[in-house]
Design a protein around this motif. Structure first.
Motif, short mmCIF file in Angstrom:
data_model
loop_
_atom_site.label_atom_id
_atom_site.label_comp_id
_atom_site.label_asym_id
_atom_site.label_seq_id
_atom_site.Cartn_x
_atom_site.Cartn_y
_atom_site.Cartn_z
N PHE A 36 0.82 -1.21 0.00
CA PHE A 36 0.00 0.00 0.00
C PHE A 36 0.86 1.26 0.00
O PHE A 36 0.64 2.18 -0.80
CB PHE A 36 -0.92 -0.02 1.23
N MET A 37 1.84 1.32 0.89
CA MET A 37 2.68 2.51 1.01
C MET A 37 3.44 2.78 -0.28
O MET A 37 3.52 3.92 -0.75
CB MET A 37 3.66 2.36 2.18
N ARG A 38 3.99 1.73 -0.88
CA ARG A 38 4.76 1.90 -2.11
C ARG A 38 3.87 2.33 -3.27
O ARG A 38 4.30 3.12 -4.12
CB ARG A 38 5.49 0.60 -2.45
N SER A 39 2.66 1.82 -3.30
CA SER A 39 1.74 2.21 -4.38
C SER A 39 1.32 3.66 -4.25
O SER A 39 1.22 4.39 -5.24
CB SER A 39 0.51 1.29 -4.37
N ILE A 40 1.06 4.11 -3.02
CA ILE A 40 0.62 5.48 -2.80
C ILE A 40 1.74 6.48 -3.11
O ILE A 40 1.52 7.50 -3.76
CB ILE A 40 0.14 5.67 -1.35
N LEU A 41 2.95 6.16 -2.66
CA LEU A 41 4.08 7.09 -2.82
C LEU A 41 4.90 6.82 -4.08
O LEU A 41 5.90 7.50 -4.31
CB LEU A 41 4.98 7.02 -1.58
N ALA A 42 4.49 5.84 -4.87
CA ALA A 42 5.12 5.55 -6.17
C ALA A 42 6.61 5.28 -6.05
O ALA A 42 7.44 5.95 -6.67
CB ALA A 42 4.85 6.69 -7.15
N PHE A 43 6.96 4.30 -5.23
CA PHE A 43 8.35 3.86 -5.20
C PHE A 43 8.37 2.34 -5.10
O PHE A 43 7.39 1.71 -4.69
CB PHE A 43 9.14 4.51 -4.05
N GLY A 44 9.48 1.76 -5.50
CA GLY A 44 9.58 0.30 -5.52
C GLY A 44 10.97 -0.14 -5.92
O GLY A 44 11.93 0.64 -5.88
N ASP A 45 11.08 -1.39 -6.34
CA ASP A 45 12.37 -1.98 -6.69
C ASP A 45 12.48 -2.17 -8.19
O ASP A 45 11.49 -2.41 -8.88
CB ASP A 45 12.55 -3.34 -6.00
N VAL A 46 13.70 -2.06 -8.68
CA VAL A 46 14.01 -2.39 -10.07
C VAL A 46 15.10 -3.46 -10.04
O VAL A 46 16.18 -3.24 -9.50
CB VAL A 46 14.49 -1.16 -10.87
#
Length: 212
Positions: free
Chosen positions: A169-179
């Motif tokens: 949820f947090m990553r989707s809201i703030l638009a960050f993640g892993d590559v």
């Protein structure tokens, strides 16, 4: 006599397809909203100005600079705030009158020095954990603590697969993640961990990879 009232026929300008390289530049310029200037809290920069690293080649251009999203510092920041509040609440609810004031002062000083050291160490670990993408290679600088540094690099030509992941949820809201970058080199995977806009970063990496 020429007729001055005759409108000249407009010639159609033929449209030419945008070359792939120029098209990639136009698409990548969308990342320009990230900015090119670096400061202590920069998490991602496209073609950053005035940035160089130790063994950079003369003809090597830095395309992308990333580090983990600022929100990844939230846990240790809240812990540091809690540590800073421990002494005042301790003195309010517990009686330390039997301890000489000089000892109390020294204990308080040591506690806040430890708190500052914790904050400083956590900030340095976040600050120096970076990924640099050039027109030739990817560099991953990983510093789990201030006493150890691990630098991994791979040429763009050895990339096999690029995957962007945004889970939670947090990553989707703030638009960050892993590559995740799968390679054919000695290091099977390079991971851009908790970076902003992982899909954009993945797109830029894919564009660079296709040009090799």
């Amino acid at each position: 006599m020429p007729d001055i009232f005759v409108t000249e026929e407009k010639k159609e300008i033929p449209s030419h397809p945008i070359p792939p390289k120029v098209d990639r530049e136009l698409e990548s310029e969308k990342a320009g909203a990230w900015g090119r200037k670096l400061h202590s809290l920069t998490t991602v920069a496209f073609k950053p100005a005035r940035l160089r690293f130790e063994d950079q080649d003369v003809d090597e251009q830095i395309i992308l600079f990333t580090r983990p999203h600022l929100i990844t510092n939230l846990k240790w920041f809240l812990l540091a705030v809690l540590m800073a509040l421990v002494p005042p609440f301790t003195f309010i609810f517990l009686n330390f009158g039997f301890i000489p004031i000089n000892f109390r002062f020294v204990g308080l000083l040591i506690w806040y020095l430890l708190t500052f050291a914790f904050v400083f160490e956590r900030f340095l670990v976040w600050f120096f954990n970076v990924e640099i993408v050039t027109n030739k290679r990817i560099l991953d600088v990983n510093i789990p603590n201030i006493l150890f540094r691990d630098i991994t690099q791979t040429p763009l030509g050895k990339i096999q697969d690029i995957t962007a992941e945004t889970a939670g949820f947090m990553r989707s809201i703030l638009a960050f993640g892993d590559v995740r970058v799968q390679t054919a080199g000695t290091v099977p995977e390079i991971k851009f961990e908790a970076v902003p806009s992982p899909n954009k970063i993945s797109q830029i990496l894919n564009d660079l990879w296709r040009e090799i």
